[in-house]
Design a protein around this motif. Structure first.
Motif: not given
Length: 632
Positions: A294-318
């Motif tokens: 079920l895809y019925g949520t509005v927030d998970a999609t922009p959160l994905y954008m944030w979470a990926l770049t936040e992970a990069h901030d912590w890991t530096g995993d290019d």
């Protein structure tokens, strides 16, 4: 276990209950409970049925496995009848939760099996529970001399489950997996023993809730009600846990990318680029009553954008950033092409399953100040904040997105700002009017940094006023609201992840004293609960000296984002700010009455492990790998 328990008792496997009733009886009566110990993936129950002492060891591994030891510590011989009573109803979780109506009871046939006996739902090939007992049988006459004991093994498994022949070996492997998990995670050791217990329990809970898929580990949302993958919950959990174990983020981001929306499907609310809400299986999916995804949520999609770049901030995993950048690009495309359904410039939802599709997703969670339901499409304030932060993160690869983010920020500070209240509206509703309810949602906005500095401080100050501040955390809705209920799911309760987000926002806004106050209250609540565990939520009743937080009856415990909130709170208290691409880590601790001394061992940053200690607001560095600069 009792099938009619309000706590969802049972052995659940992939949304289906394979064991619904289970009792141990001695001479027809349940033994008297003495104690229970939960440790490293196993439970040990101590009971008594005079003169016998009963010890039950239990763990779950593709089924439920128990060893029952009955001993006679008395000076005379004794006998008793021992019965093991069990049943399976193969109920679907959504039916037990009353999300869907109960179906008529299906006949359950008990037949001899290859090793012992089988419980099978009539007409089903998959609703099968194997029961293996040693000695064989459900009834035994036990006669014990002084000092003697009787040992019984019993395994409950789905039809395709594997028998555990070596109980001690399997139990040791469970323990070893927890030890391995602990070694992989950052360790936090304070001079407050009860706080240490909460931290350890939170680590164990994350280990217990993480399932392994081909994409890596993924945190199950919570037990018992949400024992499946959720999008929003996993993204919050993984961001909170980045300094502790970044593998959660890697696994969650890969899983969600692998199941990202590909096409338009109104039934499942799938759209190209959209991030899923939940994954379900079992009878309700097979019968077509509920979608598998079920895809019925509005927030998970922009959160994905944030979470990926936040992970990069912590890991530096290019490499991870490159691997998953197409998923982030598709998420951005969804925001631009589908996320704003009425063209007013804000990400919104029209409602479906569920009606409200932000994190407060109960049907009554979005109302105007008179209690009237807000109309859809609704644009929650925190969703715009996630989108802003996601755009800012993605601008490291696509610099033109920064200007787009700044335009959103400027407009947000006009459209969502309630001048008289000096606060942020909960949402913009379908008639383009602000929903002026005073809620905890603006705490997410100061966390994301979408508010201007002066407004962020005003929001931070307002969150700590008595109508929103319970003493045990920030209420989801002001106690002055017409529809306030301290024990409502979203209209007056306290959620630890929600308060943890607000604490991070308070720290960001320069409200250090208030941030410490929120951190301390939530951690003290976790310490106050008897099992040293943060549940999904508790009631927003005012804090009273020497009384526990008011327990919410049907709260999930453990819950992934509640367990991970402990580490978000510690991150806020320590003032950790990560910039792994440039090798910079900031540590700026706040002094707190919670502890005087804290040892941090193996903090994850830029693929390395860092050690340091904190005394009050002073930092003493230990191991710092080359190429990393720590700013204090």
């Amino acid at each position: 276990m009792q099938a009619d328990s309000p706590d969802g008792h049972g052995l659940w496997i992939e949304d289906t209950r394979f064991l619904s009733e289970y009792r141990l009886l001695v001479d027809g009566k349940p033994p008297e409970p003495v104690s229970v110990v939960a440790d490293e993936g196993a439970l040990v129950f101590e009971m008594k049925a005079d003169p016998f002492v009963i010890r039950v060891e239990r763990f779950v591994q593709t089924g439920l496995h128990e060893r029952i030891t009955i001993s006679n510590p008395s000076s005379t011989s004794a006998g008793a009848h021992l019965d093991v009573v069990f049943a399976a109803d193969f109920a679907a979780m959504l039916r037990v939760r009353s999300v869907l109506p109960r179906r008529p009871s299906q006949p359950i046939v008990e037949t001899p099996g290859w090793q012992s006996l089988v419980l099978r739902e009539s007409g089903s090939e998959t609703h099968v529970t194997q029961v293996v007992a040693r000695p064989e049988g459900k009834h035994h006459r036990v006669e014990l001399e002084p000092g003697q004991e009787f040992v019984m093994r019993i395994d409950f498994m789905p039809g395709n489950g594997e028998e555990v022949k070596d109980f001690d070996g399997a139990l040791q492997r469970i323990h070893d997996s927890y030890h391995g998990w602990s070694a992989e995670c950052t360790r936090f050791q304070t001079d407050n023993l009860r706080l240490n217990e909460l931290i350890e329990q939170s680590l164990d809970d994350l280990r217990m809730l993480c399932e392994r898929y081909s994409t890596g580990v993924y945190p199950t949302a919570g037990l018992p009600w949400f024992a499946v993958p959720f999008g929003r919950d996993a993204l919050f959990t993984s961001m909170f846990a980045l300094p502790v174990n970044p593998e959660i983020a890697r696994g969650a981001l890969r899983f969600l990318a692998a199941h990202q929306g590909q096409r338009d499907n109104p039934e499942t609310e799938e759209q190209p680029g959209k991030i899923l809400h939940e994954v379900r299986s079992g009878e309700v999916v097979e019968s077509g009553l509920w979608p598998n995804i079920l895809y019925g949520t509005v927030d998970a999609t922009p959160l994905y954008m944030w979470a990926l770049t936040e992970a990069h901030d912590w890991t530096g995993d290019d490499a991870l950033l490159r691997e998953l950048w197409p998923a982030a690009d598709r998420a951005l495309a969804w925001c631009l092409e589908y996320g704003d359904s009425d063209g007013d410039g804000w990400l919104d939802y029209r409602g479906g399953r569920p009606k409200n599709q932000s994190w407060k997703d109960s049907d009554d969670s979005l109302t105007h100040t008179d209690g009237a339901a807000a109309t859809n499409p609704a644009a929650p304030c925190e969703v715009q904040a996630y989108y802003y932060r996601g755009l800012m993160g993605m601008s490291r690869v696509r610099p033109e997105l920064k200007a787009h983010a700044e335009k959103i920020r400027d407009r947000f500070n006009k459209d969502f700002w309630m001048r008289d209240q000096r606060f942020v509206a909960q949402a913009i509703d379908g008639s383009h009017k602000p929903v002026m309810a005073l809620t905890s949602n603006p705490g997410h906005c100061i966390w994301a940094g979408i508010l201007a500095d002066d407004k962020a401080k005003q929001v931070g100050t307002r969150l700590m006023q008595p109508d929103l501040w319970s003493g045990w955390g920030i209420r989801t809705l002001s106690s002055g609201a017409s529809n306030y209920d301290a024990c409502s799911y979203h209209n007056g309760s306290v959620w630890p992840h929600d308060s943890a987000v607000a604490a991070a926002g308070l720290r960001r806004a320069g409200c250090a004293r208030e941030a410490e106050q929120v951190v301390r209250a939530i951690l003290e609540a976790g310490i106050a609960f008897p099992d040293r565990r943060l549940p999904e939520l508790w009631c927003g009743t005012p804090r009273v000296a020497d009384e526990l937080p008011d327990d919410y009856r049907n709260s999930c415990s453990p819950q992934a984002w509640a367990a991970a909130a402990v580490f978000s709170l510690l991150t806020t208290l320590l003032g950790l700010e990560a910039d792994a691409p440039h090798g910079r880590l900031r540590i700026d601790p706040l002094a707190t009455p919670l502890f005087n001394h804290l040892e941090v061992t193996g903090l994850h940053f830029k693929g390395e492990r860092i050690d340091f200690a904190v005394d009050g607001d002073r930092v003493k560095m230990g191991r710092v790998p080359s190429g990393i600069k720590v700013q204090k």
